[in-house]
Design an enzyme around this catalytic site. Structure first.
Site, PDB file in Angstrom:
ATOM      1  CB  CYS A   2      -0.742  -0.019   1.313  1.00 35.45           C
ATOM      2  SG  CYS A   2      -1.961  -1.443   1.364  1.00 35.45           S
ATOM      3  N   GLY A  28      -1.107   0.896  -4.706  1.00 31.95           N
ATOM      4  CA  GLY A  28      -2.423   0.477  -4.443  1.00 31.95           C
ATOM      5  C   GLY A  28      -3.640   1.165  -5.311  1.00 31.95           C
ATOM      6  CG  ASN A 101       3.076  -0.573   2.640  1.00 33.42           C
ATOM      7  OD1 ASN A 101       2.533  -1.504   1.860  1.00 33.42           O
ATOM      8  ND2 ASN A 101       4.477  -0.253   2.488  1.00 33.42           N
ATOM      9  N   GLY A 102       1.715  -3.344   4.393  1.00 35.19           N
ATOM     10  CA  GLY A 102       2.586  -4.415   4.839  1.00 35.19           C
ATOM     11  C   GLY A 102       1.480  -5.545   5.377  1.00 35.19           C
ATOM     12  CE1 TYR A 259       4.879  -5.081 -11.670  1.00 36.68           C
ATOM     13  CE2 TYR A 259       4.135  -4.925  -9.432  1.00 36.68           C
ATOM     14  CZ  TYR A 259       3.932  -4.724 -10.518  1.00 36.68           C
ATOM     15  OH  TYR A 259       2.652  -4.702 -11.303  1.00 36.68           O
TER      16      TYR A 259
END
Length: 500
Positions: A2, A28, A101-102, A259
């Site tokens: 995210c 996201g 995020n995670g 990526y």
């Protein structure tokens, strides 16, 4: 994966939070949210979809205040859609709003503890709501007064580190007090802090997942938030920092460089762009080792992430580099789309071949990674349909053989094309004449250039080594049952309702 951002400024922050989210949109595309604080009141707007679709001009005007946080969501835990869009909010103590995020690897254990011992209710399937309630409970346990101090924030984060396992980069706001952020003790997910001098005087601070968001908003990068460190910026603009973990050890996710991140970002003092250049160099070396008598006429990248690596492959092989696919900019990143059928449908909508670059040629297609193989097989066939004589393929990343449990949508081993398959078997599945993968040691060498001090990277999807030490086969089996593409198809549409 995210995107998070937070700002404490001298002027209204919502326009800059909006712009920051657009710069982090690649992290996201499922949902977005902004929360600001104005005169001691929380203003929150969140919803499903792209940033531009969630917020109107009037929304931004209503999001008043000189302090706020924002989030773009890519679902790995819970369900997709508006019900689990972030930031999440709890009203006690003080009023706290948080984005994450995670992925927590002990989320179910924590949820039981919150219900049975902490007497807190979790209303969604999101581990971010779990993390928020752990934070709120630990802050409440300090018997806080009306005056919130930085030391109280740091003590709370230290308690969170003791209870929570997994990967987490967090941005949060205590209503009327300040913005805080922290990173897990291994620094698996990225977070950076920047500053700038405002036109009205005074220093403004911003925290974000990637440096590109700070740069685009006119902030200068101060540094990465260290693993285990907490940052607190109060309403007066004072910056407070402290290491809150007992044994921090920087081990960033190497897939960020392959990526996830934008090439113009700097993560843990490493240039993503330069890392990808070096991935191309080491990949070309591998191709020459495995295929010394290759007959490649042209190297063509699969846009966009692989362009940087593909150019270096062409240079080091001494063959032409050409753009052979035109990308439809209005189709999202297929890797982070939920569901195999949607990914398949999106590939031909997303990419269109330029026939003259393929016709009668032996083509080497270079991709950043091959995860499920869904797009790879279709792209190889598109190249053949465009007239290619032979179609070879090379991946700038090693084979993805294992699930990722730290915030990337790779929950089911059976969905990974390289799981329990040899390279020769993968060649047949995707229809390539031959396939070359990057070696893991070469990938690490490419990212850790110039003798960078990082000793370890989180490489679980390539190596099967889960660095938090709490992931076993039972956990992976449960994860697959809950989050595979098949499980997502079986979810009740009502799961997306916001039930209060």
């Amino acid at each position: 994966m995210c995107g998070i951002i937070g700002i404490v400024g001298q002027e209204p922050v919502s326009p800059r939070l909006y712009d920051g989210l657009t710069l982090l949109q690649h992290r996201g595309q499922d949902a977005a949210g902004i929360a600001t604080c104005h005169e001691g009141r929380l203003v929150l707007r969140r919803g499903g979809g792209l940033v531009r679709d969630v917020f109107s001009a009037s929304d931004i005007q209503r999001l008043e205040g000189r302090m706020g946080i924002a989030h773009v969501r890519y679902p790995t835990a819970g369900t997709s859609g508006q019900a689990e869009s972030q930031p999440f909010y709890v009203n006690s103590p003080y009023g706290i709003v948080m984005g994450h995020n995670g992925n927590l690897t002990n989320s179910e254990v924590l949820q039981r503890e919150l219900f049975e011992s902490d007497l807190r209710h979790i209303n969604t399937r999101s581990d971010s709501e779990v993390l928020l309630n752990v934070f709120a409970h630990e802050l409440q346990d300090l018997n806080p007064s009306t005056h919130l101090t930085a030391d109280m924030i740091f003590a709370t984060v230290a308690a969170v580190h003791r209870r929570c396992k997994g990967a987490y980069a967090v941005i949060g706001m205590v209503v009327g007090r300040g913005v805080f952020a922290f990173r897990d003790p291994l620094g698996i997910r990225p977070a950076v802090i920047g500053h700038r001098e405002s036109a009205s005087g005074g220093t403004e601070y911003a925290i974000a997942s990637e440096s590109v968001a700070l740069q685009g908003l006119g902030f200068s990068l101060l540094r990465d938030i260290a693993p285990g460190e907490a940052v607190y910026i109060d309403m007066e603009g004072n910056l407070h920092t402290e290491q809150c973990a007992q044994s921090p050890a920087l081990s960033p996710c190497i897939f960020e460089y392959v990526y996830l991140a934008r090439p113009d970002s700097i993560i843990d003092n490493i240039s993503v762009y330069k890392s990808r250049l070096r991935m191309g160099e080491t990949l070309a070396r591998r191709i020459l080792q495995e295929r010394p008598d290759h007959d490649i006429d042209v190297v063509i990248p699969i846009p966009d992430t692989s362009r940087t690596s593909a150019l270096e492959v062409a240079v080091n092989l001494g063959v032409k580099y050409r753009e052979g696919f035109i990308k439809n900019r209005y189709i999202g990143r297929t890797f982070i789309m939920p569901g195999q059928q949607l990914r398949k449908k999106s590939v031909r909508q997303k990419l269109s071949p330029i026939d003259l670059e393929f016709n009668g040629k032996n083509v080497l297609l270079v991709d950043d990674s091959i995860v499920r193989g869904t797009t790879s097989g279709q792209i190889v066939q598109m190249a053949r349909d465009a007239g290619a004589n032979k179609v070879y393929m090379a991946s700038a990343a090693p084979p993805v053989r294992y699930p990722n449990v730290y915030g990337i949508d790779m929950p089911a081993a059976e969905e990974l094309i390289a799981h329990e398959r040899t390279t020769e078997e993968i060649e047949k599945v995707i229809g390539a004449d031959w396939l070359v993968y990057q070696a893991l040691d070469d990938l690490i060498e490419a990212v850790r250039y110039d003798k960078h001090p990082i000793e370890h990277f989180e490489t679980s999807c390539f190596s099967g080594d889960y660095i938090t030490g709490d992931v076993d086969q039972s956990y992976l089996d449960t994860l697959e049952q809950q989050r595979s593409d098949n499980a997502k198809r079986l979810q009740n549409p009502a799961d997306d309702l916001m039930v209060l």
